[in-house]
Design a protein around this motif. Structure first.
Motif, PDB file in Angstrom:
ATOM      1  N   GLY A  60      25.042  56.186  53.345  1.00  0.00           N
ATOM      2  CA  GLY A  60      23.985  55.189  53.184  1.00  0.00           C
ATOM      3  C   GLY A  60      24.272  54.172  52.109  1.00  0.00           C
ATOM      4  O   GLY A  60      23.721  53.060  52.132  1.00  0.00           O
ATOM      5  N   LYS A  61      25.135  54.539  51.139  1.00  0.00           N
ATOM      6  CA  LYS A  61      25.456  53.627  50.038  1.00  0.00           C
ATOM      7  C   LYS A  61      26.785  52.909  50.245  1.00  0.00           C
ATOM      8  O   LYS A  61      26.890  51.700  50.054  1.00  0.00           O
ATOM      9  N   PHE A  62      27.803  53.675  50.630  1.00  0.00           N
ATOM     10  CA  PHE A  62      29.144  53.093  50.669  1.00  0.00           C
ATOM     11  C   PHE A  62      29.368  52.219  51.897  1.00  0.00           C
ATOM     12  O   PHE A  62      30.009  51.174  51.811  1.00  0.00           O
ATOM     13  N   LEU A  63      28.848  52.653  53.032  1.00  0.00           N
ATOM     14  CA  LEU A  63      29.072  51.902  54.272  1.00  0.00           C
ATOM     15  C   LEU A  63      28.105  50.741  54.396  1.00  0.00           C
ATOM     16  O   LEU A  63      27.295  50.646  55.321  1.00  0.00           O
ATOM     17  N   GLN A  64      28.173  49.857  53.432  1.00  0.00           N
ATOM     18  CA  GLN A  64      27.350  48.660  53.412  1.00  0.00           C
ATOM     19  C   GLN A  64      28.238  47.437  53.204  1.00  0.00           C
ATOM     20  O   GLN A  64      29.244  47.500  52.488  1.00  0.00           O
ATOM     21  N   ALA A  65      27.870  46.339  53.817  1.00  0.00           N
ATOM     22  CA  ALA A  65      28.645  45.111  53.636  1.00  0.00           C
ATOM     23  C   ALA A  65      28.660  44.680  52.171  1.00  0.00           C
ATOM     24  O   ALA A  65      29.665  44.156  51.674  1.00  0.00           O
ATOM     25  N   SER A  66      27.568  44.934  51.474  1.00  0.00           N
ATOM     26  CA  SER A  66      27.494  44.556  50.057  1.00  0.00           C
ATOM     27  C   SER A  66      28.504  45.319  49.215  1.00  0.00           C
ATOM     28  O   SER A  66      29.008  44.806  48.212  1.00  0.00           O
ATOM     29  N   THR A  67      28.826  46.564  49.621  1.00  0.00           N
ATOM     30  CA  THR A  67      29.799  47.359  48.877  1.00  0.00           C
ATOM     31  C   THR A  67      31.181  46.725  48.949  1.00  0.00           C
ATOM     32  O   THR A  67      31.850  46.538  47.923  1.00  0.00           O
ATOM     33  N   PHE A  68      31.622  46.376  50.139  1.00  0.00           N
ATOM     34  CA  PHE A  68      32.944  45.789  50.295  1.00  0.00           C
ATOM     35  C   PHE A  68      32.988  44.367  49.735  1.00  0.00           C
ATOM     36  O   PHE A  68      34.031  43.917  49.243  1.00  0.00           O
ATOM     37  N   HIS A  69      31.868  43.672  49.803  1.00  0.00           N
ATOM     38  CA  HIS A  69      31.806  42.349  49.170  1.00  0.00           C
ATOM     39  C   HIS A  69      31.983  42.483  47.668  1.00  0.00           C
ATOM     40  O   HIS A  69      32.693  41.682  47.035  1.00  0.00           O
ATOM     41  N   SER A  70      31.376  43.507  47.088  1.00  0.00           N
ATOM     42  CA  SER A  70      31.502  43.730  45.651  1.00  0.00           C
ATOM     43  C   SER A  70      32.940  44.053  45.262  1.00  0.00           C
ATOM     44  O   SER A  70      33.434  43.611  44.224  1.00  0.00           O
ATOM     45  N   ILE A  71      33.625  44.837  46.106  1.00  0.00           N
ATOM     46  CA  ILE A  71      35.011  45.207  45.809  1.00  0.00           C
ATOM     47  C   ILE A  71      35.912  43.981  45.813  1.00  0.00           C
ATOM     48  O   ILE A  71      36.709  43.758  44.888  1.00  0.00           O
ATOM     49  N   PHE A  72      35.812  43.159  46.836  1.00  0.00           N
ATOM     50  CA  PHE A  72      36.752  42.051  47.004  1.00  0.00           C
ATOM     51  C   PHE A  72      36.310  40.770  46.298  1.00  0.00           C
ATOM     52  O   PHE A  72      37.109  39.843  46.159  1.00  0.00           O
ATOM     53  N   ALA A  73      35.062  40.726  45.849  1.00  0.00           N
ATOM     54  CA  ALA A  73      34.560  39.489  45.255  1.00  0.00           C
ATOM     55  C   ALA A  73      34.511  39.526  43.735  1.00  0.00           C
ATOM     56  O   ALA A  73      34.181  38.516  43.115  1.00  0.00           O
ATOM     57  N   VAL A 125      35.704  31.888  46.986  1.00  0.00           N
ATOM     58  CA  VAL A 125      36.981  31.204  47.062  1.00  0.00           C
ATOM     59  C   VAL A 125      37.972  31.768  46.044  1.00  0.00           C
ATOM     60  O   VAL A 125      39.189  31.702  46.242  1.00  0.00           O
ATOM     61  N   GLY A 126      37.459  32.363  44.957  1.00  0.00           N
ATOM     62  CA  GLY A 126      38.340  32.976  43.968  1.00  0.00           C
ATOM     63  C   GLY A 126      39.205  34.074  44.560  1.00  0.00           C
ATOM     64  O   GLY A 126      40.342  34.290  44.124  1.00  0.00           O
ATOM     65  N   PHE A 127      38.699  34.785  45.557  1.00  0.00           N
ATOM     66  CA  PHE A 127      39.495  35.815  46.243  1.00  0.00           C
ATOM     67  C   PHE A 127      40.715  35.179  46.898  1.00  0.00           C
ATOM     68  O   PHE A 127      41.828  35.713  46.822  1.00  0.00           O
ATOM     69  N   TYR A 128      40.533  34.051  47.533  1.00  0.00           N
ATOM     70  CA  TYR A 128      41.635  33.379  48.221  1.00  0.00           C
ATOM     71  C   TYR A 128      42.635  32.787  47.228  1.00  0.00           C
ATOM     72  O   TYR A 128      43.834  32.689  47.535  1.00  0.00           O
ATOM     73  N   TYR A 129      42.158  32.391  46.033  1.00  0.00           N
ATOM     74  CA  TYR A 129      43.088  31.960  44.997  1.00  0.00           C
ATOM     75  C   TYR A 129      44.092  33.077  44.701  1.00  0.00           C
ATOM     76  O   TYR A 129      45.302  32.843  44.593  1.00  0.00           O
ATOM     77  N   GLY A 130      43.552  34.289  44.530  1.00  0.00           N
ATOM     78  CA  GLY A 130      44.406  35.421  44.193  1.00  0.00           C
ATOM     79  C   GLY A 130      45.409  35.733  45.282  1.00  0.00           C
ATOM     80  O   GLY A 130      46.590  35.991  45.013  1.00  0.00           O
ATOM     81  N   VAL A 131      44.960  35.712  46.537  1.00  0.00           N
ATOM     82  CA  VAL A 131      45.857  35.978  47.659  1.00  0.00           C
ATOM     83  C   VAL A 131      46.950  34.909  47.737  1.00  0.00           C
ATOM     84  O   VAL A 131      48.145  35.220  47.901  1.00  0.00           O
ATOM     85  N   ALA A 132      46.552  33.651  47.600  1.00  0.00           N
ATOM     86  CA  ALA A 132      47.528  32.556  47.659  1.00  0.00           C
ATOM     87  C   ALA A 132      48.532  32.661  46.516  1.00  0.00           C
ATOM     88  O   ALA A 132      49.746  32.465  46.717  1.00  0.00           O
ATOM     89  N   THR A 156      50.876  44.713  43.782  1.00  0.00           N
ATOM     90  CA  THR A 156      49.897  44.597  42.690  1.00  0.00           C
ATOM     91  C   THR A 156      48.518  44.251  43.227  1.00  0.00           C
ATOM     92  O   THR A 156      47.510  44.813  42.796  1.00  0.00           O
ATOM     93  N   LEU A 157      48.478  43.330  44.186  1.00  0.00           N
ATOM     94  CA  LEU A 157      47.196  42.935  44.789  1.00  0.00           C
ATOM     95  C   LEU A 157      46.534  44.120  45.486  1.00  0.00           C
ATOM     96  O   LEU A 157      45.331  44.357  45.322  1.00  0.00           O
ATOM     97  N   VAL A 158      47.313  44.880  46.244  1.00  0.00           N
ATOM     98  CA  VAL A 158      46.772  46.063  46.917  1.00  0.00           C
ATOM     99  C   VAL A 158      46.265  47.076  45.897  1.00  0.00           C
ATOM    100  O   VAL A 158      45.190  47.663  46.061  1.00  0.00           O
ATOM    101  N   ALA A 159      47.026  47.273  44.821  1.00  0.00           N
ATOM    102  CA  ALA A 159      46.639  48.235  43.799  1.00  0.00           C
ATOM    103  C   ALA A 159      45.328  47.850  43.115  1.00  0.00           C
ATOM    104  O   ALA A 159      44.512  48.717  42.784  1.00  0.00           O
ATOM    105  N   ILE A 160      45.113  46.566  42.899  1.00  0.00           N
ATOM    106  CA  ILE A 160      43.874  46.115  42.256  1.00  0.00           C
ATOM    107  C   ILE A 160      42.664  46.520  43.072  1.00  0.00           C
ATOM    108  O   ILE A 160      41.690  47.089  42.545  1.00  0.00           O
ATOM    109  N   TYR A 161      42.709  46.284  44.381  1.00  0.00           N
ATOM    110  CA  TYR A 161      41.548  46.607  45.212  1.00  0.00           C
ATOM    111  C   TYR A 161      41.452  48.107  45.494  1.00  0.00           C
ATOM    112  O   TYR A 161      40.355  48.621  45.721  1.00  0.00           O
ATOM    113  N   PHE A 162      42.579  48.787  45.458  1.00  0.00           N
ATOM    114  CA  PHE A 162      42.554  50.249  45.538  1.00  0.00           C
ATOM    115  C   PHE A 162      41.803  50.825  44.338  1.00  0.00           C
ATOM    116  O   PHE A 162      40.924  51.687  44.479  1.00  0.00           O
ATOM    117  N   LEU A 163      42.148  50.365  43.140  1.00  0.00           N
ATOM    118  CA  LEU A 163      41.486  50.841  41.922  1.00  0.00           C
ATOM    119  C   LEU A 163      40.014  50.427  41.891  1.00  0.00           C
ATOM    120  O   LEU A 163      39.152  51.206  41.470  1.00  0.00           O
TER     121      LEU A 163
END
Length: 338
Positions: free
Chosen positions: A52-65, A185-192, A289-296
């Motif tokens: 009920g907590k983890f499987l929310q769009a807001s959770t993944f938005h928080s991780i990547f944003a 857009v800051g997420f895309y800065y990091g990927v680029a 490094t990018l993968v590790a950041i979002y893993f952590l």
């Protein structure tokens, strides 16, 4: 007696099997992307424990944003690690940049773009000074960057009078928070940025020279590589990225407490070393490094949702750093032995 060339045909089934093995090496694949598998298992575990907590769009938005500044800082740290150097001042450099932007724009009424440029230039200057002291004077990197870290922290506190300066325009926040496909857009800065650095390190002479210097400095010098220039340039580049990260950080939160910059250093180092276990095992690489950041980030958020707060972040990142360095050492030894 004339010689005849006899071609022995391998059975078709055996040829297909050999080609399949050569085309797809499972051991190499798992060594490169094991962290992605652990990431998926972690998400599955959290989903089972608290659907009920983890499987929310807001959770993944928080991780990547929420990791934009950390991405810039980790990639800044990686730039010096690649050439065999160490920079402990990058977090304070980012903090100084994030402090100068509102101080100059709000308290001293500077033009906001000019304030951002000056903040980044100050960050670049700190990297240049560090590089010259380490490369030309010969002072140990640990001493120089530890001292400059404390110095920059003090300068940031002086500039802000030890207060959090805010009041930047709402439009400035769009620099980091404007959403594209549901993510800032800051997420895309990091990927680029990770893709650009990856391209430079892998496909350009400069990147190969940087890797060569990091592997064996003296051999690189004998081969004609401008070792000193590359070492100094790595410090300048790292500090510049940290300064840009400070601009993105202050744009996303509107103000910055200069005394909090040190909290970003451990997560950045943990991500860089953990990233050496992914994509290109045994090597510092931006995609890993990018993968590790979002893993952590996933691990931390999941534990917080489970009710662990406060101390858990320091424990998790500290453990991750020790484990990551150990994994990097093991992988490098295996790579060297092969």
């Amino acid at each position: 007696m004339p010689q005849t060339n006899v071609r022995v045909r391998r059975p078709r089934a055996e040829s297909v099997l050999v080609l399949t093995r050569e085309a797809f090496d499972w051991r190499r694949f798992t060594s490169r992307y094991a962290i992605v598998g652990f990431w998926a298992l972690m998400c599955a575990l959290y989903a089972v424990l608290m659907p009920g907590k983890f499987l929310q769009a807001s959770t993944f938005h928080s991780i990547f944003a929420s990791q934009q500044a950390l991405v810039f800082l980790a990639l800044a740290a990686m730039m010096t690690f690649v050439v065999g150097e160490l920079d402990l001042s990058i977090a304070s450099t980012m903090g100084l940049s994030a402090t100068l932007v509102p101080v100059l724009a709000v308290l001293h009424h500077w033009n906001l773009p000019l304030a951002c440029v000056v903040a980044v230039l100050c960050a670049s200057l700190s990297g240049l000074v560090n590089g010259l002291l380490i490369v030309k004077v010969g002072v140990q990197a640990l001493i120089v960057t530890l001292g400059s870290s404390t110095l920059l922290l003090g300068l940031a506190s002086l500039a802000s009078s030890q207060t959090t300066v805010s009041g930047l325009s709402v439009r400035f926040s769009d620099l980091a928070l404007y959403e594209i496909f549901g993510l800032p857009v800051g997420f895309y800065y990091g990927v680029a940025l990770a893709l650009v650095i990856g391209y430079v390190l892998t496909f350009t002479p400069l990147g190969r020279h940087m890797t060569f210097v990091g592997a064996n400095r003296e051999v690189a010098r004998l081969a004609g590589v401008p070792v000193d220039a590359i070492r100094i340039g790595s410090f300048v580049t790292g500090s510049t990225l940290a300064g840009l990260g400070g601009v993105v950080l202050v744009a996303s939160i509107g103000g910055f407490d200069s005394t909090s910059s040190g909290t970003y250093l451990l997560p950045a180092f943990a991500a860089v070393f953990l990233g050496t276990a992914a994509v290109r095992p045994g090597r510092f690489n931006p995609i890993g490094t990018l993968v590790a950041i979002y893993f952590l980030a996933t691990g931390i958020l999941g534990l917080q949702l489970l009710g662990y707060s406060g101390w858990i972040e320091n424990v998790f990142y500290g453990t991750a750093l020790v484990v990551a360095v150990s994994l990097a050492t093991i992988v490098r030894r295996r790579t060297a032995s092969n």
